[in-house]
Scaffold this motif. Structure first.
Motif, PDB file in Angstrom:
ATOM      1  N   ASP A   1       0.797  -1.232   0.000  1.00 25.21           N
ATOM      2  CA  ASP A   1       0.000   0.000   0.000  1.00 25.21           C
ATOM      3  C   ASP A   1       0.822   1.271   0.000  1.00 25.21           C
ATOM      4  OD1 ASP A   1      -2.362  -1.323  -0.079  1.00 25.21           O
ATOM      5  OD2 ASP A   1      -2.619  -1.393   2.099  1.00 25.21           O
ATOM      6  N   ARG A   2       1.968   1.231   0.674  1.00 22.63           N
ATOM      7  CA  ARG A   2       2.758   2.461   0.709  1.00 22.63           C
ATOM      8  C   ARG A   2       4.219   2.157   0.974  1.00 22.63           C
ATOM      9  NH1 ARG A   2       2.593   5.628   6.344  1.00 22.63           N
ATOM     10  NH2 ARG A   2       3.046   3.824   7.650  1.00 22.63           N
ATOM     11  N   LEU A   3       5.076   3.120   0.651  1.00 18.41           N
ATOM     12  CA  LEU A   3       6.504   3.042   0.942  1.00 18.41           C
ATOM     13  C   LEU A   3       6.845   4.132   1.950  1.00 18.41           C
ATOM     14  CD1 LEU A   3       8.197   2.423  -2.531  1.00 18.41           C
ATOM     15  CD2 LEU A   3       7.550   0.747  -0.784  1.00 18.41           C
ATOM     16  N   VAL A   4       7.757   3.777   2.857  1.00 20.28           N
ATOM     17  CA  VAL A   4       8.209   4.711   3.879  1.00 20.28           C
ATOM     18  C   VAL A   4       9.718   4.872   3.736  1.00 20.28           C
ATOM     19  CG1 VAL A   4       8.341   5.181   6.357  1.00 20.28           C
ATOM     20  CG2 VAL A   4       6.401   3.881   5.429  1.00 20.28           C
ATOM     21  N   ALA A   5      10.169   6.084   3.461  1.00 25.97           N
ATOM     22  CA  ALA A   5      11.606   6.355   3.308  1.00 25.97           C
ATOM     23  C   ALA A   5      12.091   7.152   4.510  1.00 25.97           C
ATOM     24  CB  ALA A   5      11.844   7.153   2.028  1.00 25.97           C
ATOM     25  N   SER A   6      13.068   6.583   5.223  1.00 26.74           N
ATOM     26  CA  SER A   6      13.607   7.243   6.424  1.00 26.74           C
ATOM     27  C   SER A   6      15.036   7.663   6.153  1.00 26.74           C
ATOM     28  CB  SER A   6      13.592   6.272   7.614  1.00 26.74           C
ATOM     29  OG  SER A   6      12.303   5.731   7.788  1.00 26.74           O
ATOM     30  N   GLY A   7      15.257   8.969   6.142  1.00 26.12           N
ATOM     31  CA  GLY A   7      16.588   9.502   5.868  1.00 26.12           C
ATOM     32  C   GLY A   7      17.227  10.036   7.121  1.00 26.12           C
ATOM     33  N   GLU A   8      18.547   9.931   7.197  1.00 26.96           N
ATOM     34  CA  GLU A   8      19.256  10.537   8.334  1.00 26.96           C
ATOM     35  C   GLU A   8      20.649  10.958   7.898  1.00 26.96           C
ATOM     36  OE1 GLU A   8      20.619   8.031  11.596  1.00 26.96           O
ATOM     37  OE2 GLU A   8      20.348   6.260  10.345  1.00 26.96           O
ATOM     38  N   VAL A   9      21.145  11.992   8.541  1.00 27.14           N
ATOM     39  CA  VAL A   9      22.497  12.457   8.272  1.00 27.14           C
ATOM     40  C   VAL A   9      23.480  11.581   9.027  1.00 27.14           C
ATOM     41  CG1 VAL A   9      24.110  14.371   8.623  1.00 27.14           C
ATOM     42  CG2 VAL A   9      21.781  14.816   7.833  1.00 27.14           C
ATOM     43  N   LEU A  10      24.453  11.057   8.288  1.00 26.26           N
ATOM     44  CA  LEU A  10      25.457  10.168   8.860  1.00 26.26           C
ATOM     45  C   LEU A  10      26.640  10.952   9.392  1.00 26.26           C
ATOM     46  CD1 LEU A  10      26.168   7.214   6.461  1.00 26.26           C
ATOM     47  CD2 LEU A  10      25.965   7.115   8.950  1.00 26.26           C
ATOM     48  N   SER A  11      26.942  12.010   8.721  1.00 23.02           N
ATOM     49  CA  SER A  11      28.146  12.759   9.015  1.00 23.02           C
ATOM     50  C   SER A  11      27.977  14.151   8.424  1.00 23.02           C
ATOM     51  CB  SER A  11      29.322  12.003   8.393  1.00 23.02           C
ATOM     52  OG  SER A  11      30.345  12.856   8.030  1.00 23.02           O
ATOM     53  N   ALA A  12      28.240  15.174   9.244  1.00 24.35           N
ATOM     54  CA  ALA A  12      27.992  16.552   8.812  1.00 24.35           C
ATOM     55  C   ALA A  12      29.286  17.342   8.811  1.00 24.35           C
ATOM     56  CB  ALA A  12      26.979  17.209   9.750  1.00 24.35           C
TER      57      ALA A  12
END
Lengths: 156, 156, 156, 156
Positions: free
Chosen positions: D113-124
């Motif tokens: 029914d749906r896709l969930v994309a979870s993004g996060e910064v690894l290194s700034a």
């Protein structure tokens, strides 16, 4: 270990192992004397070309760079790609840079007498360059390709 | 060079260069005797963990793995990532595989006493595994991350 | 919503929005009738070339594919690269495949009237192909490059 | 086409195609009115979370985003990854950025029914962020992973 112990231990090695020992010792000596770095000398890298945005680097293939499968270790191929692209990027920017990231693709086992890595800048920005690289053996077979991003801080 | 010439040349090296020479000579001897490969011994890789789909590899940081900027050469970091992911993938499949491609991202300079590369399988298929890797120094600082694809031919 | 309600809602749209509505409705109709897929028609992809191991795909640039910054959305550029490389790989293998992974590099903003994505197989194995792609605008400016791995299961 | 012709053409579509037409027409209207962009509305992206260095984006899975194989088109998955990582990077930097490059790995077909994309910064860094993303379906199955570099020009 004292110098005497080091020499005694070395004297126990086979001729072939002794030759590798000498190659390593001399590479470290050169790196120290010239302010360069060990791996460059130990891997016997040769820069056979280098102009704006391009660089070609070769290394001999020997058992020193092999993986357990008898082909050039993928990490050494990656090192070659990093060097060829990094130098190409330096040749374009004319100031030091660092590798942000690179992708290496392995197409055929690295074998034969030597590998030739040809790097070139694909796209140049103010601070970031994109480069790509092809690694071929002496027959011209495509062993690996790579792409990467290089960051060159603004000179002040 | 004859054995005598090799030893004479070695005797001209400084103590520190002689120690590196011995490290290289012994690494080659071990690789030969155990049917493993030179770089594993020369880089003094230690496998500190290894179970299904995971592997941890460490190397000491010394001037042997430095780049001209005085940090671990990105190619050596790439080699570590390749080994940690490749071993993790082997641990999951229990049969030999090859690296199809990998992407390495460099976050912080590799410095300090040692680097620790932790690989794990992200997703396992019949023939292809995806793996990822984190490289940290002994303080836990994230030095690099990598992802890659590994191909394990069907066993017959 | 009933058909009447749908038409009533559509009748409230501006002329330009109505034109986009029709483009979408027709794209879905074509996809359904031809057993193809919606995005291909909606994005108005054209395959201008396609032979062994190569494929060229173009799309018009319109506000339908823009990002908030007024340039082509990187995801659409990635979709183009995936299609051009996937088709190139299909042209080489002549059997269906799936994308294992791809790397897309963004060099210049995608602008102008259309984008042209040229894919080619770099290296072909029994099951896995490596491909690369260049995306240019109509002036030939390099907008993006990509590389990827495609897996083509053995036909039986 | 005149407005009358557009409406006449729309009236010839089936109910389902008409519903898609309305979805597209309304998405364009919203993008215009709000100064956002078409695809965001047309794909019905929802931002369900967003804090420092993290972002979660979902889209419904419908035949609008399918490829010919009946699973979510890899380009749409890439677009999701780009958005989730780009937003995570923005959340960390609090100033606009652009995607330098990204690598997307496809693990399982995108279905359900749906896709969930979870993004996060690894290194700034000062200008460059590294981010990663996981895309899962509503059962939590890992559909894709991505990593990327984002460049945020210094604010003046």
């Amino acid at each position: 270990m004292t110098r005497q112990e080091l020499l005694a231990e070395l004297a126990r090695l086979s001729d072939e192992d002794l030759a590798v020992a000498l190659q390593a010792g001399r590479a470290r000596e050169k790196a120290r004397q010239r302010g360069t770095y060990f791996l460059h000398h130990f891997l016997q890298e040769r820069r056979v070309e280098g102009e704006d945005g391009r660089a070609v680097i070769t290394i001999p293939v020997s058992d020193l760079v092999m993986n357990p499968g008898g082909m050039v270790h993928g990490g050494i191929t990656a090192l070659l790609c990093d060097n060829a692209m990094g130098m190409a990027s330096y040749m374009e920017k004319r100031r030091p840079g660092v590798t942000v990231e690179m992708t290496v693709r392995y197409h055929r086992p690295g074998r034969g007498d030597r590998l030739v890595a040809s790097g070139e800048v694909l796209s140049a920005g103010a601070l970031l360059n994109s480069a790509r690289c092809e690694v071929r053996d002496e027959d011209g077979t495509l062993v690996a390709t790579a792409t990467g991003t290089f960051y060159h801080r603004q000179s002040r």
